[in-house]
Motif scaffolding. Structure first.
Motif, short mmCIF file in Angstrom:
data_model
loop_
_atom_site.label_atom_id
_atom_site.label_comp_id
_atom_site.label_asym_id
_atom_site.label_seq_id
_atom_site.Cartn_x
_atom_site.Cartn_y
_atom_site.Cartn_z
N ALA A 10 0.04 16.53 -2.88
CA ALA A 10 1.21 17.08 -2.19
C ALA A 10 1.89 16.22 -1.31
N LEU A 11 1.26 15.28 -0.44
CA LEU A 11 1.78 14.24 0.25
C LEU A 11 2.50 13.42 -0.44
N LEU A 12 1.93 12.69 -1.71
CA LEU A 12 2.35 11.68 -2.47
C LEU A 12 3.65 12.11 -3.11
N GLN A 13 3.87 13.54 -3.45
CA GLN A 13 4.94 14.05 -4.01
C GLN A 13 6.03 13.87 -3.23
N GLU A 14 5.59 14.10 -1.97
CA GLU A 14 6.79 14.11 -0.74
C GLU A 14 7.10 12.75 -0.36
N ASP A 15 6.21 12.05 -0.44
CA ASP A 15 6.44 10.66 0.38
C ASP A 15 5.37 9.56 -0.40
N ALA A 16 5.77 8.75 -1.42
CA ALA A 16 4.99 7.83 -2.26
C ALA A 16 4.68 6.74 -1.40
N THR A 17 5.35 6.43 -0.24
CA THR A 17 5.34 5.21 0.38
C THR A 17 4.33 5.29 1.66
N LEU A 18 3.85 6.41 1.79
CA LEU A 18 2.77 6.69 2.74
C LEU A 18 1.44 5.55 2.59
N SER A 19 1.18 5.07 3.46
CA SER A 19 -0.17 4.22 3.29
C SER A 19 -1.26 4.90 3.19
N ARG A 50 4.61 6.32 -9.60
CA ARG A 50 5.24 6.27 -8.20
C ARG A 50 6.45 5.58 -8.36
N VAL A 51 7.34 6.31 -7.94
CA VAL A 51 8.78 5.90 -7.92
C VAL A 51 9.62 6.09 -6.83
N ALA A 52 10.77 5.37 -6.68
CA ALA A 52 11.75 5.56 -5.58
C ALA A 52 12.80 6.64 -6.19
N ILE A 53 13.28 7.47 -5.35
CA ILE A 53 14.36 8.39 -5.92
C ILE A 53 15.68 7.70 -5.25
N LYS A 142 19.33 23.36 -5.39
CA LYS A 142 17.76 22.98 -5.25
C LYS A 142 17.35 21.64 -6.28
N TYR A 143 16.96 20.86 -5.80
CA TYR A 143 16.47 19.58 -6.41
C TYR A 143 15.04 19.10 -5.83
N THR A 144 13.94 19.13 -6.76
CA THR A 144 12.70 18.35 -6.26
C THR A 144 12.12 18.00 -7.54
N THR A 145 11.43 16.84 -7.45
CA THR A 145 10.63 16.15 -8.32
C THR A 145 9.15 16.58 -8.07
N ALA A 146 8.84 17.41 -7.09
CA ALA A 146 7.47 18.03 -6.98
C ALA A 146 7.24 19.14 -7.72
N VAL A 147 6.02 19.34 -8.16
CA VAL A 147 5.65 20.26 -9.06
C VAL A 147 4.63 21.24 -8.11
N PRO A 148 4.57 22.51 -8.14
CA PRO A 148 3.67 23.36 -7.44
C PRO A 148 2.30 23.01 -7.81
N LEU A 149 1.36 23.05 -6.85
CA LEU A 149 -0.17 22.45 -7.20
C LEU A 149 -0.80 23.90 -7.12
N ASP A 150 -0.48 25.16 -6.80
CA ASP A 150 -1.20 26.32 -6.56
C ASP A 150 -1.63 26.75 -7.99
N TYR A 151 -1.49 26.34 -9.17
CA TYR A 151 -1.72 26.93 -10.36
C TYR A 151 -2.99 26.17 -10.83
N MET A 152 -3.48 25.01 -10.23
CA MET A 152 -4.52 24.45 -10.81
C MET A 152 -5.76 25.14 -11.14
N MET A 153 -6.48 25.02 -12.13
CA MET A 153 -7.64 25.80 -12.40
C MET A 153 -8.38 26.26 -11.30
N ASP A 154 -9.04 25.57 -10.34
CA ASP A 154 -9.70 26.20 -9.35
C ASP A 154 -9.15 26.59 -8.23
#
Length: 163
Positions: A10-19, A50-53, A142-154
């Motif tokens: 989730a953090l990387l989807q929001e900002d891939a420049t985070l250290s 990992r890309v820049a928008i 609305k525009y986002t490149t982030a996908v929802p993560l709540d649907y993962m198997m576990d």
């Protein structure tokens, strides 16, 4: 995949420049285990790039055009030629094969109507199409490149965000 991995994604989807140190602090890990988790997420294919928008207004491609395409050609040779032609157009930023009434759907970004007209003429000259229908977005709501993560198997049952 656990809650910490989901938080990292989730953090990387929001900002891939985070250290790694910043991510580690936000998810409650030390730097090395966090780095290992990120490496694992990449090697397992959860993180593919990992890309820049880029600000589309600043690079002069503010107009979104959605193009619905129908064809009477449903063979591998035609599809190969069509796919190869689409790869040559930088304006095409999304391209899908569809079910239902429309065979293909693409999103194109251009500066204005004149640029779209030029693109359209190149498109229809590159491959045989039976119907092309273009719609112009008047406003991006609305525009986002982030996908929802709540649907993962576990994951627990997906939650709706409170407004």
């Amino acid at each position: 995949m656990d809650d910490i991995d989901r938080k990292i994604l989730a953090l990387l989807q929001e900002d891939a420049t985070l250290s790694t140190a910043e991510i580690a602090e936000k998810v409650g890990l030390s730097t090395t285990p966090c780095w290992r988790r990120i490496q694992s997420l990449e090697s397992e294919g959860f993180i593919t790039k990992r890309v820049a928008i880029v600000d589309r207004e600043k690079v002069n491609v503010p107009l979104d055009v959605f193009i619905a395409i129908k064809t009477n050609q449903h063979n591998i040779d035609w599809f190969g030629k069509f796919s190869k032609a689409i790869d040559e157009y930088d304006e095409v930023v999304e391209f899908y094969r569809m079910s239902g009434e429309v065979d293909y759907l693409m999103r194109v970004v251009v500066p204005d109507m004149a640029a779209f007209d030029t693109f359209y003429k190149r498109l229809i000259s590159s491959v045989e199409l039976s119907d092309v229908n273009s719609s112009f977005a008047m406003e991006r709501i609305k525009y986002t490149t982030a996908v929802p993560l709540d649907y993962m198997m576990d994951s627990p049952t997906p939650r709706r965000r409170r407004r």
